[in-house]
Design an enzyme around this catalytic site. Structure first.
Site, PDB file in Angstrom:
ATOM      1  N   ARG A   1       0.869  -1.169   0.000  1.00 20.13           N
ATOM      2  CA  ARG A   1       0.000   0.000   0.000  1.00 20.13           C
ATOM      3  C   ARG A   1       0.912   1.227   0.000  1.00 20.13           C
ATOM      4  O   ARG A   1       2.045   1.177   0.480  1.00 20.13           O
ATOM      5  CB  ARG A   1      -0.857   0.035   1.258  1.00 20.13           C
ATOM      6  CG  ARG A   1      -1.861  -1.078   1.361  1.00 20.13           C
ATOM      7  CD  ARG A   1      -2.577  -1.053   2.718  1.00 20.13           C
ATOM      8  NE  ARG A   1      -3.537  -2.126   2.818  1.00 20.13           N
ATOM      9  CZ  ARG A   1      -3.284  -3.324   3.350  1.00 20.13           C
ATOM     10  NH1 ARG A   1      -2.083  -3.604   3.845  1.00 20.13           N
ATOM     11  NH2 ARG A   1      -4.216  -4.249   3.388  1.00 20.13           N
TER      12      ARG A   1
ATOM     13  N   LYS B   1      -2.162  -2.680   7.586  1.00 16.05           N
ATOM     14  CA  LYS B   1      -3.390  -2.255   8.252  1.00 16.05           C
ATOM     15  C   LYS B   1      -3.571  -3.036   9.545  1.00 16.05           C
ATOM     16  O   LYS B   1      -3.259  -4.227   9.603  1.00 16.05           O
ATOM     17  CB  LYS B   1      -4.598  -2.512   7.347  1.00 16.05           C
ATOM     18  CG  LYS B   1      -4.858  -1.428   6.346  1.00 16.05           C
ATOM     19  CD  LYS B   1      -6.185  -1.708   5.644  1.00 16.05           C
ATOM     20  CE  LYS B   1      -6.532  -0.611   4.688  1.00 16.05           C
ATOM     21  NZ  LYS B   1      -7.772  -0.920   3.967  1.00 16.05           N
TER      22      LYS B   1
ATOM     23  N   HIS C   1      -2.524   3.322  -6.113  1.00 18.30           N
ATOM     24  CA  HIS C   1      -3.179   2.102  -5.658  1.00 18.30           C
ATOM     25  C   HIS C   1      -3.376   1.112  -6.813  1.00 18.30           C
ATOM     26  O   HIS C   1      -3.408  -0.091  -6.598  1.00 18.30           O
ATOM     27  CB  HIS C   1      -4.508   2.421  -4.980  1.00 18.30           C
ATOM     28  CG  HIS C   1      -5.098   1.258  -4.250  1.00 18.30           C
ATOM     29  ND1 HIS C   1      -4.584   0.791  -3.063  1.00 18.30           N
ATOM     30  CD2 HIS C   1      -6.147   0.457  -4.558  1.00 18.30           C
ATOM     31  CE1 HIS C   1      -5.295  -0.252  -2.661  1.00 18.30           C
ATOM     32  NE2 HIS C   1      -6.249  -0.479  -3.551  1.00 18.30           N
TER      33      HIS C   1
ATOM     34  N   ARG D   1      -0.926  -1.672  -6.948  1.00 19.01           N
ATOM     35  CA  ARG D   1      -1.222  -2.821  -6.077  1.00 19.01           C
ATOM     36  C   ARG D   1      -2.100  -3.823  -6.824  1.00 19.01           C
ATOM     37  O   ARG D   1      -1.890  -5.033  -6.737  1.00 19.01           O
ATOM     38  CB  ARG D   1      -1.883  -2.302  -4.805  1.00 19.01           C
ATOM     39  CG  ARG D   1      -2.052  -3.297  -3.696  1.00 19.01           C
ATOM     40  CD  ARG D   1      -2.358  -2.528  -2.404  1.00 19.01           C
ATOM     41  NE  ARG D   1      -3.042  -3.330  -1.426  1.00 19.01           N
ATOM     42  CZ  ARG D   1      -2.451  -4.167  -0.587  1.00 19.01           C
ATOM     43  NH1 ARG D   1      -1.149  -4.318  -0.608  1.00 19.01           N
ATOM     44  NH2 ARG D   1      -3.160  -4.859   0.297  1.00 19.01           N
TER      45      ARG D   1
ATOM     46  N   HIS E   1      -4.062  -9.410   3.155  1.00 16.85           N
ATOM     47  CA  HIS E   1      -5.512  -9.394   3.350  1.00 16.85           C
ATOM     48  C   HIS E   1      -5.947 -10.480   4.331  1.00 16.85           C
ATOM     49  O   HIS E   1      -5.463 -11.608   4.261  1.00 16.85           O
ATOM     50  CB  HIS E   1      -6.240  -9.641   2.017  1.00 16.85           C
ATOM     51  CG  HIS E   1      -6.149  -8.503   1.070  1.00 16.85           C
ATOM     52  ND1 HIS E   1      -6.209  -8.672  -0.301  1.00 16.85           N
ATOM     53  CD2 HIS E   1      -6.000  -7.175   1.261  1.00 16.85           C
ATOM     54  CE1 HIS E   1      -6.117  -7.501  -0.896  1.00 16.85           C
ATOM     55  NE2 HIS E   1      -5.980  -6.572   0.035  1.00 16.85           N
TER      56      HIS E   1
ATOM     57  N   TYR F   1      -8.834  -7.730  -6.158  1.00  9.73           N
ATOM     58  CA  TYR F   1      -7.596  -7.155  -6.688  1.00  9.73           C
ATOM     59  C   TYR F   1      -7.090  -7.870  -7.927  1.00  9.73           C
ATOM     60  O   TYR F   1      -6.298  -7.305  -8.673  1.00  9.73           O
ATOM     61  CB  TYR F   1      -6.500  -7.194  -5.615  1.00  9.73           C
ATOM     62  CG  TYR F   1      -6.563  -6.055  -4.655  1.00  9.73           C
ATOM     63  CD1 TYR F   1      -5.679  -4.994  -4.763  1.00  9.73           C
ATOM     64  CD2 TYR F   1      -7.497  -6.019  -3.644  1.00  9.73           C
ATOM     65  CE1 TYR F   1      -5.730  -3.925  -3.893  1.00  9.73           C
ATOM     66  CE2 TYR F   1      -7.568  -4.970  -2.752  1.00  9.73           C
ATOM     67  CZ  TYR F   1      -6.684  -3.919  -2.885  1.00  9.73           C
ATOM     68  OH  TYR F   1      -6.728  -2.863  -2.026  1.00  9.73           O
TER      69      TYR F   1
END
Length: 170
Positions: A37, A63, A130, A133, A156, A165
């Site tokens: 990210r 995250k 982004h 990614r 994830h 994605y």
């Protein structure tokens, strides 16, 4: 594939101010080749990066402060890494920073991407960093056909997020 080739050429050819040239190339390549990210890439500390054999290994805080590892062949970034490390300030632990030693922002990275994409003649509905990614995830899936590998590489928690994605042919 042709867009990716144009984009990679444009990373090398897009002019930036002297101080920023190697840093910008390095940052965009790291995002593209690792699937990080933007927030993860601009948050890399020097101590979280190691050169081992022919790979750079990055320890990432993702995250939710989840830790993971990303790797990139040194040959993809070595020239830019050497150039940037030679001129970057040692007064901040961050790998990437502004001329005033402040952390780089999402807007800084958006500006870099816009300039590279404009130089490459690539226009998409969503032009931000982004999309790199998404490109990473799609290419990883195309190469290995392993959605769990994509999930782990992107950090994830949910496999369905990874599925979004990977833009693969039906």
């Amino acid at each position: 594939d042709s867009e990716i080739k144009r984009f990679l050429n444009s990373i090398e050819e897009t002019p930036f101010k002297g101080y920023s040239q190697a840093k910008n190339r390095l940052l965009i390549k790291i995002i593209l080749y690792t699937g990080m990210r933007v927030s993860e890439a601009v948050g890399i500390n020097i101590k979280d990066m190691v050169l081992e054999n022919d790979c750079y290994i990055f320890r990432i805080s993702g995250k939710g402060n989840k830790q993971r590892i990303a790797m990139i062949k040194s040959s993809y970034i070595q020239k830019d890494m050497n150039e940037w490390l030679e001129i970057r300030s040692d007064s901040t632990p961050l790998l990437f920073h502004s001329r005033t030693n402040k952390p780089m922002s999402q807007q800084d990275v958006s500006y870099i991407m816009d300039k590279i994409l404009l130089h490459a003649g690539i226009r998409k509905e969503k032009n931000g960093a982004h999309m790199l990614r998404h490109t990473f995830a799609t290419r990883l899936y195309q190469k290995n056909h392993d959605l769990i590998l994509v999930q782990e590489a992107l950090g994830h928690a949910d496999l369905n997020t990874s599925r979004i994605y990977t833009h693969f042919d039906k």
